[in-house]
Design an enzyme around this catalytic site. Structure first.
Site, PDB file in Angstrom:
ATOM      1  N   ASP A  98       0.829  -1.205   0.000  1.00 16.19           N
ATOM      2  CA  ASP A  98       0.000   0.000   0.000  1.00 16.19           C
ATOM      3  C   ASP A  98       0.864   1.255   0.000  1.00 16.19           C
ATOM      4  O   ASP A  98       1.687   1.445   0.892  1.00 16.19           O
ATOM      5  CB  ASP A  98      -0.896  -0.014   1.247  1.00 16.19           C
ATOM      6  CG  ASP A  98      -1.916   1.105   1.265  1.00 16.19           C
ATOM      7  OD1 ASP A  98      -2.117   1.747   0.217  1.00 16.19           O
ATOM      8  OD2 ASP A  98      -2.512   1.338   2.327  1.00 16.19           O
ATOM      9  N   ASP A 276      -2.896   6.778  -5.394  1.00 10.42           N
ATOM     10  CA  ASP A 276      -3.031   5.826  -4.303  1.00 10.42           C
ATOM     11  C   ASP A 276      -3.311   4.421  -4.816  1.00 10.42           C
ATOM     12  O   ASP A 276      -4.340   4.169  -5.444  1.00 10.42           O
ATOM     13  CB  ASP A 276      -4.175   6.285  -3.379  1.00 10.42           C
ATOM     14  CG  ASP A 276      -4.385   5.360  -2.199  1.00 10.42           C
ATOM     15  OD1 ASP A 276      -3.396   4.779  -1.710  1.00 10.42           O
ATOM     16  OD2 ASP A 276      -5.534   5.233  -1.750  1.00 10.42           O
TER      17      ASP A 276
END
Length: 404
Positions: A98, A276
């Site tokens: 992530d 993201d």
């Protein structure tokens, strides 16, 4: 974050045509320094997410609020994992990758195996996520092995004794900015990320991370993280960079400034947002989304939470143009729709056509007016350059693919 059931890889369709992109700014030459690549596995929630937009939007809204630890990627539809070794000899853990968070922790569904390199710092870690889930436990330092060329000594890692919402995964590999670790570990200001330590320990010459994804329907079932630079073999043009935005709260993440046009119509003036990997869709401010919905004629499908269009409307769909640092990146009509072969995973109809652009729930001017998630990143290679405080993009063979 709702506790996940089993996760599985599902992608099967071949990639089709691709073209190169013409840019309007002077890019950096396509030369990469000495780099090392970590292969990623693509996974999808095999039981589907009843409302993909709602699941995604919870993460976006936590990011907008500036709550740097309260973000979740495990309820995204598409996730990327890496098998990471901890200890010597190493025990391997399957971790979620992530860029929107920065703590690395293990212990979910698989106990920490201590070895001679394990050192208990005596500090506690606690990372809450935006949907109410969390991970907490003891902070250790240990040897971390990403691959044979990427071995990190004394890497700070959390060992979770309590956690929720990880499904079958064993933890998380956080590769976002180091500032996102603030206030997550007791008696500690911030925690060096794996990228930080690879640079500090001389394994890589630049604190740079290259990220490659392929469209879910392309048949390419892996992704890549390249530490120390980027993989020139994955791009079809040069990498063009833009500085990290100065606008809060986007500046706390991999934040950039961009504008968006639908065809020749501007729907979002230049404003701040983020890139993201933990967000599946592309999110834009509510006023921009209303303009986009009106232009496309899409109607909101309550089951998926996405705009749905007819076959005739798809034939009339125009490209979206993202202008970043003077360079325009084209998101084609095919890139704006959810892969039709994967409609069942979002509980859509077999022949439904769903758009991957959604509203973030806030009007423009919030300080984080867009999120370029996986559906953007699968079409463009991205480079996160901590050394020079910049983010770069380049076209790939999938930029103009028609596999969806």
């Amino acid at each position: 974050m709702v506790p996940s059931k089993s996760l599985s890889s599902v992608f099967a369709l071949p990639a089709l045509a691709f073209l190169s992109l013409s840019a309007s700014a002077l890019p950096h030459p396509r030369t990469a320094s000495s780099t090392t690549t970590l292969k990623l596995a693509v996974r999808i929630n095999s039981y589907g997410i009843k409302n993909i937009a709602t699941a995604d939007r919870a993460r976006v809204q936590a990011l907008q609020a500036g709550d740097s630890s309260s973000v979740s990627a495990t309820n995204a539809v598409m996730i990327y994992t890496a098998d990471v070794g901890v200890g010597s000899p190493a025990t391997y853990y399957t971790l979620l990758v992530d860029t929107g968070s920065s703590n690395t922790w293990i212990g979910a569904n698989k106990a920490y195996e201590k070895t001679s390199t394990s050192k208990d710092t005596g500090n506690q870690f606690y990372v809450p996520y935006g949907d109410g889930s969390y991970a907490s436990g003891e902070e250790y330092t240990d040897t971390v092995t990403l691959n044979s060329d990427l071995v990190i000594d004394n890497q700070s890692i959390g060992v979770a004794y309590k956690y929720s919402g990880m499904g079958s995964l064993n933890g998380l590999l956080g590769v976002g900015p180091v500032d996102l670790t603030q206030d997550t570990v007791s008696n500690t200001n911030d925690v060096a990320t794996v990228t930080d330590n690879l640079y500090k320990q001389g394994t890589i010459s630049s604190e740079v991370l290259g990220v490659f994804f392929a469209p879910a329907s392309s048949g390419d079932t892996s992704g890549e993280l390249t530490f120390g630079g980027y993989d020139a073999s994955k791009i079809t043009g040069d990498v063009s960079y833009v500085p990290i935005t100065s606008t809060s709260s986007a500046s706390a993440y991999w934040g950039i400034d961009q504008s968006i046009s639908y065809g020749s119509t501007t729907i979002l003036d230049e404003t701040a947002g983020i890139v993201d990997t933990g967000t599946t869709l592309i999110y834009i401010a509510s006023d921009a989304f209303e303009t986009y919905q009106s232009a496309t004629g899409g109607t909101l499908d309550k089951t998926t939470g996405l705009l749905q269009i007819s076959s005739d409307q798809y034939q009339q769909l125009l490209s979206l143009y993202f202008t970043i640092g003077g360079v325009t990146y084209e998101l084609t009509p095919n890139a704006q729709i959810w892969p039709r072969s994967l409609n069942s995973y979002i509980e859509g109809t077999t022949d439904g056509i769903y758009l991957v652009v959604s509203s973030n729930g806030s009007p423009s001017g919030s300080g984080l007016d867009f999120t370029n998630g996986y559906c953007f990143l699968e079409r463009f290679y991205s480079v996160f350059d901590t050394t020079n405080s910049q983010v770069g993009f380049a076209t790939t063979e999938y930029t103009y693919a028609t596999t969806n």
